[in-house]
Design a protein around this motif. Structure first.
Motif, PDB file in Angstrom:
ATOM      1  N   GLU A  89       0.823  -1.212   0.000  1.00 36.82           N
ATOM      2  CA  GLU A  89       0.000   0.000   0.000  1.00 36.82           C
ATOM      3  C   GLU A  89       0.856   1.260   0.000  1.00 36.82           C
ATOM      4  OE1 GLU A  89      -3.073   0.338  -0.651  1.00 36.82           O
ATOM      5  OE2 GLU A  89      -3.607  -1.772  -0.570  1.00 36.82           O
ATOM      6  N   CYS A  90       2.057   1.174   0.592  1.00 39.84           N
ATOM      7  CA  CYS A  90       2.958   2.332   0.680  1.00 39.84           C
ATOM      8  C   CYS A  90       3.702   2.598  -0.630  1.00 39.84           C
ATOM      9  CB  CYS A  90       3.989   2.116   1.788  1.00 39.84           C
ATOM     10  SG  CYS A  90       3.318   2.135   3.466  1.00 39.84           S
ATOM     11  N   LEU A  91       3.896   1.574  -1.436  1.00 37.67           N
ATOM     12  CA  LEU A  91       4.681   1.725  -2.662  1.00 37.67           C
ATOM     13  C   LEU A  91       3.850   2.369  -3.776  1.00 37.67           C
ATOM     14  CD1 LEU A  91       6.580  -1.696  -2.750  1.00 37.67           C
ATOM     15  CD2 LEU A  91       7.413   0.517  -1.924  1.00 37.67           C
ATOM     16  N   PRO A  92       4.494   3.123  -4.692  1.00 44.64           N
ATOM     17  CA  PRO A  92       3.770   3.794  -5.776  1.00 44.64           C
ATOM     18  C   PRO A  92       3.446   2.843  -6.937  1.00 44.64           C
ATOM     19  CG  PRO A  92       6.101   4.337  -5.902  1.00 44.64           C
ATOM     20  CD  PRO A  92       5.921   3.494  -4.669  1.00 44.64           C
ATOM     21  N   LEU A  93       2.564   1.882  -6.673  1.00 48.01           N
ATOM     22  CA  LEU A  93       2.295   0.806  -7.627  1.00 48.01           C
ATOM     23  C   LEU A  93       1.300   1.174  -8.728  1.00 48.01           C
ATOM     24  CD1 LEU A  93       1.979  -2.213  -5.156  1.00 48.01           C
ATOM     25  CD2 LEU A  93       3.974  -1.510  -6.489  1.00 48.01           C
ATOM     26  N   ARG A  96      -2.945   6.157  -8.439  1.00 51.18           N
ATOM     27  CA  ARG A  96      -3.344   6.782  -7.178  1.00 51.18           C
ATOM     28  C   ARG A  96      -2.163   6.844  -6.209  1.00 51.18           C
ATOM     29  NH1 ARG A  96      -6.932  10.279  -5.180  1.00 51.18           N
ATOM     30  NH2 ARG A  96      -7.327   9.918  -2.996  1.00 51.18           N
ATOM     31  N   ARG A  97      -1.447   5.724  -6.077  1.00 53.09           N
ATOM     32  CA  ARG A  97      -0.330   5.690  -5.135  1.00 53.09           C
ATOM     33  C   ARG A  97       0.860   6.510  -5.635  1.00 53.09           C
ATOM     34  NH1 ARG A  97      -1.128  -0.609  -3.505  1.00 53.09           N
ATOM     35  NH2 ARG A  97      -2.131  -0.600  -5.538  1.00 53.09           N
ATOM     36  N   SER A 102       3.939  11.567  -4.957  1.00 54.12           N
ATOM     37  CA  SER A 102       4.278  12.924  -5.388  1.00 54.12           C
ATOM     38  C   SER A 102       3.980  13.937  -4.295  1.00 54.12           C
ATOM     39  CB  SER A 102       3.498  13.304  -6.650  1.00 54.12           C
ATOM     40  OG  SER A 102       3.917  12.516  -7.726  1.00 54.12           O
ATOM     41  N   ILE A 103       2.879  13.736  -3.586  1.00 53.33           N
ATOM     42  CA  ILE A 103       2.534  14.624  -2.477  1.00 53.33           C
ATOM     43  C   ILE A 103       3.586  14.528  -1.388  1.00 53.33           C
ATOM     44  CG2 ILE A 103       0.849  14.972  -0.612  1.00 53.33           C
ATOM     45  CD1 ILE A 103      -1.236  14.016  -2.843  1.00 53.33           C
ATOM     46  N   GLU A 104       3.994  13.312  -1.081  1.00 52.33           N
ATOM     47  CA  GLU A 104       5.036  13.093  -0.060  1.00 52.33           C
ATOM     48  C   GLU A 104       6.337  13.777  -0.463  1.00 52.33           C
ATOM     49  OE1 GLU A 104       6.765  10.772   3.305  1.00 52.33           O
ATOM     50  OE2 GLU A 104       4.686  10.893   2.669  1.00 52.33           O
ATOM     51  N   VAL A 105       6.780  13.546  -1.682  1.00 51.98           N
ATOM     52  CA  VAL A 105       8.033  14.124  -2.166  1.00 51.98           C
ATOM     53  C   VAL A 105       7.924  15.652  -2.195  1.00 51.98           C
ATOM     54  CG1 VAL A 105       9.590  14.281  -4.150  1.00 51.98           C
ATOM     55  CG2 VAL A 105       8.718  12.054  -3.420  1.00 51.98           C
ATOM     56  N   SER A 106       6.771  16.169  -2.583  1.00 54.01           N
ATOM     57  CA  SER A 106       6.556  17.617  -2.587  1.00 54.01           C
ATOM     58  C   SER A 106       6.667  18.189  -1.180  1.00 54.01           C
ATOM     59  CB  SER A 106       5.175  17.947  -3.173  1.00 54.01           C
ATOM     60  OG  SER A 106       5.100  17.529  -4.513  1.00 54.01           O
ATOM     61  N   PHE A 107       6.112  17.465  -0.220  1.00 57.11           N
ATOM     62  CA  PHE A 107       6.206  17.910   1.172  1.00 57.11           C
ATOM     63  C   PHE A 107       7.666  17.980   1.621  1.00 57.11           C
ATOM     64  CE2 PHE A 107       6.718  16.896   5.654  1.00 57.11           C
ATOM     65  CZ  PHE A 107       6.013  17.933   6.230  1.00 57.11           C
ATOM     66  N   TRP A 108       8.454  16.967   1.244  1.00 59.61           N
ATOM     67  CA  TRP A 108       9.870  16.988   1.633  1.00 59.61           C
ATOM     68  C   TRP A 108      10.556  18.237   1.113  1.00 59.61           C
ATOM     69  CZ3 TRP A 108      10.921  11.395  -0.395  1.00 59.61           C
ATOM     70  CH2 TRP A 108      10.305  10.470   0.459  1.00 59.61           C
ATOM     71  N   GLY A 109      10.229  18.632  -0.120  1.00 60.61           N
ATOM     72  CA  GLY A 109      10.820  19.844  -0.691  1.00 60.61           C
ATOM     73  C   GLY A 109      10.485  21.075   0.138  1.00 60.61           C
ATOM     74  N   GLN A 110       9.256  21.135   0.635  1.00 56.66           N
ATOM     75  CA  GLN A 110       8.843  22.251   1.493  1.00 56.66           C
ATOM     76  C   GLN A 110       9.516  22.186   2.867  1.00 56.66           C
ATOM     77  OE1 GLN A 110       6.244  24.865   0.967  1.00 56.66           O
ATOM     78  NE2 GLN A 110       7.048  24.344  -1.038  1.00 56.66           N
ATOM     79  N   ALA A 111       9.790  20.962   3.329  1.00 58.65           N
ATOM     80  CA  ALA A 111      10.296  20.779   4.693  1.00 58.65           C
ATOM     81  C   ALA A 111      11.763  21.156   4.863  1.00 58.65           C
ATOM     82  CB  ALA A 111      10.082  19.321   5.135  1.00 58.65           C
ATOM     83  N   VAL A 112      12.547  21.082   3.782  1.00 60.90           N
ATOM     84  CA  VAL A 112      13.982  21.368   3.894  1.00 60.90           C
ATOM     85  C   VAL A 112      14.172  22.769   4.472  1.00 60.90           C
ATOM     86  CG1 VAL A 112      16.129  21.708   2.611  1.00 60.90           C
ATOM     87  CG2 VAL A 112      14.613  19.809   2.001  1.00 60.90           C
TER      88      VAL A 112
END
Length: 196
Positions: A89-93, A96-97, A102-112
């Protein structure tokens, strides 16, 4: 008579609008103005529900994580089988996933460089690791693991696999197919599962 607004429903609608903007235009163009437009509301309404863009991104990331958790909430599986189900369920299979990745990776960019967002990410990571640890401990107690398996190392390896595949899915057109991702996960699990 004025329409009664369900605040939680409105927050969810704004978060879903944020997901659509990120998916369509990328994080750089996911301005509060674009999000408000997508959510069919004013920037003032947005400010009523979220402190700032960072708060919107954190909420969007948490909602993505919650969606994954909800999909496995009713599982009857335990140990390695439950761990595999959760990781799948966690993997981008699928589409939708991949959006959630992409949302997760986008958040990381904001978090730096943002201590508040880094702390939120750390809390989410602790929650993820806790879920994986619980399943590995179940597997160990049931005799499903090989003797001497290092649970902490396995958690880190699964986390790196998930994050690496998520980054590739978000940024690289030629990222691993569904079949390749499943094979990589199964290879990690095969190294720790008891051979009996």
């Amino acid at each position: 008579m004025p329409k009664i607004v369900d605040h939680e429903e409105r927050r969810r609608a704004i978060i879903k609008a944020t997901w659509r903007v990120i998916a369509r235009q990328g994080i750089a163009n996911a301005t509060t103005r674009e999000i408000a437009k997508e959510a069919n509301c004013s920037s003032g309404v947005l400010a009523h529900y979220f402190k700032d863009k960072a708060d919107i991104m954190a909420s969007a990331m948490r909602a993505a994580h919650n969606e994954v958790v909800e999909r496995v909430a009713g599982t009857k599986l335990t140990g390695i089988a439950a761990l595999r189900e959760y990781m799948l369920e966690c993997l981008p299979l699928d589409k939708r996933r991949r959006l959630l990745a992409s949302i997760e990776v986008s958040f990381w960019g904001q978090a730096v460089g943002n201590k508040q967002l880094i702390a939120i990410n750390g809390d989410e990571l602790d929650t993820y690791q806790g879920r994986v640890r619980r399943r590995l401990v179940e597997a160990e107690a049931a005799g499903e693991l090989q003797p001497g398996v290092n649970i902490d190392r396995t958690i880190r390896e699964l986390h790196v696999l998930m994050d690496g595949l998520s980054v590739q899915a978000a940024l690289y057109k030629g990222s691993a197919s569904r079949e390749e991702q499943v094979r990589m996960l199964d290879e990690v699990l095969a190294r720790i599962v008891s051979k009996k």
